[in-house]
Design an enzyme around this catalytic site. Structure first.
Site, PDB file in Angstrom:
ATOM      1  N   ARG A  43       0.797  -1.242   0.000  1.00  0.00           N
ATOM      2  CA  ARG A  43       0.000   0.000   0.000  1.00  0.00           C
ATOM      3  C   ARG A  43       0.822   1.282   0.000  1.00  0.00           C
ATOM      4  O   ARG A  43       0.285   2.351  -0.220  1.00  0.00           O
ATOM      5  CB  ARG A  43      -0.948  -0.018   1.207  1.00  0.00           C
ATOM      6  CG  ARG A  43      -2.139  -0.921   0.982  1.00  0.00           C
ATOM      7  CD  ARG A  43      -2.949  -1.093   2.243  1.00  0.00           C
ATOM      8  NE  ARG A  43      -2.184  -1.824   3.230  1.00  0.00           N
ATOM      9  CZ  ARG A  43      -2.658  -2.240   4.400  1.00  0.00           C
ATOM     10  NH1 ARG A  43      -3.895  -1.965   4.746  1.00  0.00           N
ATOM     11  NH2 ARG A  43      -1.899  -2.916   5.229  1.00  0.00           N
ATOM     12  N   TYR A 166      -3.067 -18.322  13.451  1.00  0.00           N
ATOM     13  CA  TYR A 166      -4.168 -17.583  12.793  1.00  0.00           C
ATOM     14  C   TYR A 166      -5.462 -18.396  12.823  1.00  0.00           C
ATOM     15  O   TYR A 166      -6.546 -17.851  13.047  1.00  0.00           O
ATOM     16  CB  TYR A 166      -3.821 -17.268  11.333  1.00  0.00           C
ATOM     17  CG  TYR A 166      -3.148 -15.929  11.153  1.00  0.00           C
ATOM     18  CD1 TYR A 166      -3.828 -14.743  11.415  1.00  0.00           C
ATOM     19  CD2 TYR A 166      -1.835 -15.837  10.715  1.00  0.00           C
ATOM     20  CE1 TYR A 166      -3.211 -13.506  11.257  1.00  0.00           C
ATOM     21  CE2 TYR A 166      -1.211 -14.613  10.553  1.00  0.00           C
ATOM     22  CZ  TYR A 166      -1.901 -13.451  10.827  1.00  0.00           C
ATOM     23  OH  TYR A 166      -1.286 -12.233  10.677  1.00  0.00           O
TER      24      TYR A 166
HETATM   25  C1  CP3 Z   1       1.541 -12.587   8.671  1.00  0.00           C
HETATM   26  C2  CP3 Z   1       1.428 -12.521   7.168  1.00  0.00           C
HETATM   27  C3  CP3 Z   1       0.234 -12.296   6.411  1.00  0.00           C
HETATM   28  N1  CP3 Z   1       0.609 -12.320   5.066  1.00  0.00           N
HETATM   29  C4  CP3 Z   1       1.948 -12.531   4.947  1.00  0.00           C
HETATM   30  C5  CP3 Z   1       2.481 -12.703   6.250  1.00  0.00           C
HETATM   31  C6  CP3 Z   1       3.923 -13.064   6.550  1.00  0.00           C
HETATM   32  C7  CP3 Z   1       4.790 -11.876   6.525  1.00  0.00           C
HETATM   33  C8  CP3 Z   1       4.633 -10.981   7.716  1.00  0.00           C
HETATM   34  O1  CP3 Z   1       5.025 -11.398   8.817  1.00  0.00           O
HETATM   35  O2  CP3 Z   1       4.128  -9.864   7.517  1.00  0.00           O
HETATM   36  C9  CP3 Z   1       2.745 -12.671   3.721  1.00  0.00           C
HETATM   37  C10 CP3 Z   1       2.486 -11.764   2.593  1.00  0.00           C
HETATM   38  N2  CP3 Z   1       1.407 -10.969   2.350  1.00  0.00           N
HETATM   39  C11 CP3 Z   1       1.570 -10.312   1.181  1.00  0.00           C
HETATM   40  C12 CP3 Z   1       2.771 -10.752   0.589  1.00  0.00           C
HETATM   41  C13 CP3 Z   1       3.143 -10.348  -0.832  1.00  0.00           C
HETATM   42  C14 CP3 Z   1       4.435 -10.189  -1.285  1.00  0.00           C
HETATM   43  C15 CP3 Z   1       5.254  -9.017  -0.735  1.00  0.00           C
HETATM   44  O3  CP3 Z   1       5.852  -9.181   0.340  1.00  0.00           O
HETATM   45  O4  CP3 Z   1       5.377  -8.007  -1.449  1.00  0.00           O
HETATM   46  C16 CP3 Z   1       3.379 -11.629   1.484  1.00  0.00           C
HETATM   47  C17 CP3 Z   1       4.723 -12.331   1.370  1.00  0.00           C
HETATM   48  C18 CP3 Z   1       0.646  -9.336   0.568  1.00  0.00           C
HETATM   49  C19 CP3 Z   1      -0.270  -8.595   1.457  1.00  0.00           C
HETATM   50  N3  CP3 Z   1      -1.053  -9.120   2.417  1.00  0.00           N
HETATM   51  C20 CP3 Z   1      -1.801  -8.126   2.976  1.00  0.00           C
HETATM   52  C21 CP3 Z   1      -1.494  -6.891   2.350  1.00  0.00           C
HETATM   53  C22 CP3 Z   1      -2.121  -5.537   2.653  1.00  0.00           C
HETATM   54  C23 CP3 Z   1      -3.588  -5.493   2.402  1.00  0.00           C
HETATM   55  C24 CP3 Z   1      -4.102  -5.016   1.072  1.00  0.00           C
HETATM   56  O5  CP3 Z   1      -3.411  -5.006   0.063  1.00  0.00           O
HETATM   57  O6  CP3 Z   1      -5.272  -4.630   1.036  1.00  0.00           O
HETATM   58  C25 CP3 Z   1      -0.526  -7.187   1.376  1.00  0.00           C
HETATM   59  C26 CP3 Z   1       0.112  -6.239   0.411  1.00  0.00           C
HETATM   60  C27 CP3 Z   1      -2.798  -8.347   4.028  1.00  0.00           C
HETATM   61  C28 CP3 Z   1      -2.314  -9.074   5.226  1.00  0.00           C
HETATM   62  N4  CP3 Z   1      -2.047 -10.431   5.276  1.00  0.00           N
HETATM   63  C29 CP3 Z   1      -1.607 -10.751   6.533  1.00  0.00           C
HETATM   64  C30 CP3 Z   1      -1.601  -9.550   7.314  1.00  0.00           C
HETATM   65  C31 CP3 Z   1      -1.188  -9.470   8.763  1.00  0.00           C
HETATM   66  C32 CP3 Z   1      -2.042  -8.510   6.495  1.00  0.00           C
HETATM   67  C33 CP3 Z   1      -2.138  -7.030   6.825  1.00  0.00           C
HETATM   68  C34 CP3 Z   1      -3.501  -6.601   7.170  1.00  0.00           C
HETATM   69  C35 CP3 Z   1      -3.596  -5.080   7.222  1.00  0.00           C
HETATM   70  O7  CP3 Z   1      -2.580  -4.405   7.379  1.00  0.00           O
HETATM   71  O8  CP3 Z   1      -4.724  -4.618   7.070  1.00  0.00           O
HETATM   72  C36 CP3 Z   1      -1.146 -12.086   6.913  1.00  0.00           C
END
Ligand code: CP3
Length: 369
Positions: A43, A166
């Site tokens: 984002r 989770y």
């Molecule tokens: C714990 C975890 C998740 N997802 C992921 C982890 C492990 C890495 C870490 O420890 O952060 C892994 C992940 N999630 C995403 C990626 C894509 C590749 C990259 O790193 O660029 C990767 C590698 C995209 C994403 N995954 C997410 C986003 C943001 C939300 C969106 O795009 O609307 C992205 C770019 C959503 C997500 N998904 C998850 C969370 C905690 C969130 C954030 C929620 C929030 O902030 O509202 C679970």
């Protein structure tokens, strides 16, 4: 077609032009230190926000075209040395039959989390990864073509303990006490769940390599909530098993794909992690680079570990911090990254300053060797 045949079938991918990331992962010499950022697609980029606007997060994950576009966006701005496929770790619990939604302002949410060991019966034990997660494989294949060999493409999965937490917590948590309760009250059911997850993750990672992933990262994001003893019991054996099983299968197929383990806040387990079948150990910012080198004794390459908040600093300061980090890690067997993902309010220019500083300082340091 069997999975193994699939693994060795050439897909006529464009030739790789920049292999510094893969060479550093193997501990080989490079002309500069490679750099990429966890959550480099995210984002903080206006074009990411625009592409994602009004669309459901997991529907986006299910569209290979959307995932490809989001993966490529950061590469158009910055000379990163690797790309990571846009997806999420929670697609695995979904493939096992759980409902997961991304709720704005709240993050990932499971409407019906696992509460008691009986709930394990709700899960799909034998997951057909081609059927349930084929959309990720298609995204990888498409992206591998569209990236045109510019840099290698990293595939990934969540690790068993992080996914288990989770599935029981139903979302983010400060204490993870619901999931940790299982470890103390229901150790057998916990191991059963961790093993089920491990089996799916192994197939899932192999499928990603068959689809074109050139490296794999396993995210144990919730390692820090475990102490050393619980980590040894409930995380480490599964992390090791995943790497061993994936590598054995790849070896049979004549493939060699570097694997990275990122166990966040698991500084207490650094020695064990460096002997757990992964080529690269990813580090968060709570570990000092020099002591990480000493404690891992040159057995593995290291990745990390600048505090993502250091990117709020002015550019000259970012450059100084990067220089110190490079001096601590050294330039061989090192992949520069942040200690966790890029924050959504980060100024894109500062990511550019980080990448440039890694390239510039490391080139100079390597010349002087
Ligand atoms: C714990 C975890 C998740 N997802 C992921 C982890 C492990 C890495 C870490 O420890 O952060 C892994 C992940 N999630 C995403 C990626 C894509 C590749 C990259 O790193 O660029 C990767 C590698 C995209 C994403 N995954 C997410 C986003 C943001 C939300 C969106 O795009 O609307 C992205 C770019 C959503 C997500 N998904 C998850 C969370 C905690 C969130 C954030 C929620 C929030 O902030 O509202 C679970």
């Amino acid at each position: 077609m069997s999975k193994q045949e699939n693994l060795i079938l050439p897909k006529d991918f464009p030739q790789l032009k920049n292999d510094t990331f893969l060479r550093a992962a193997r501990g080989e010499e490079t002309e500069h230190v490679p750099v990429w950022c966890m959550r480099q697609a995210g984002r903080y980029l206006p074009e990411f926000r625009e592409s994602r606007a009004g669309k459901d997060f997991f529907e986006t994950c299910q569209s290979p075209e959307a995932c490809c576009e989001l993966t490529l966006q950061p590469l158009r701005r910055f000379p990163f040395d690797a790309a990571i496929i846009f997806s999420d770790i929670l697609v695995v619990p979904q493939a096992m039959g759980m409902d997961v939604q991304m709720v704005a302002g709240k993050g990932p949410t499971f409407p019906e989390p696992l509460k008691e060991p009986e709930d394990l019966q709700r899960l799909q034990v034998k997951v057909d990864t081609d059927k349930e997660l084929g959309y990720v494989f298609r995204a990888i294949t498409l992206t591998r073509h569209k990236i045109e060999g510019k840099v290698p493409l990293i595939g990934f999965s969540g690790a068993p303990w992080t996914l288990m937490s989770y599935m029981i917590e139903g979302g983010g948590s400060n204490t993870h006490s619901k999931a940790k309760r299982w470890l103390y009250q229901h150790p057998e059911a916990s191991h059963m769940l961790l093993k089920m997850l491990t089996d799916v993750i192994v197939e899932y990672l192999l499928g990603q390599v068959a689809a074109g992933a050139q490296a794999l990262q396993v995210f144990e994001s919730h390692a820090g909530i475990l102490g050393p003893a619980e980590f040894k019991d409930f995380s480490l054996p599964y992390l090791r098993d995943i790497a061993r099983r994936v590598k054995d299968k790849l070896k049979e197929a004549g493939q060699d794909v570097p694997m990275i383990v990122f166990a966040k806040d698991a500084h207490y387990a650094l020695e064990e992690l460096s002997q757990s079948n992964y080529e690269v150990v990813g580090l968060d910012w709570t570990i000092d680079p020099l002591s990480a080198r000493e404690r891992t004794g040159g057995k593995v390459s290291l990745q990390g570990n600048m505090d993502p908040c250091a990117l709020y600093a002015p550019k000259e300061r970012i450059s100084d911090i990067v220089k110190k980090m490079l001096e601590g890690f050294g330039t061989r067997g090192y992949i520069a990254n942040l200690g966790h993902g890029v924050y959504p309010d980060m100024e894109p220019e500062n990511i550019g300053a980080f990448v440039e500083a890694v390239h510039q300082h490391s080139k100079q340091m390597i010349k002087q060797i």
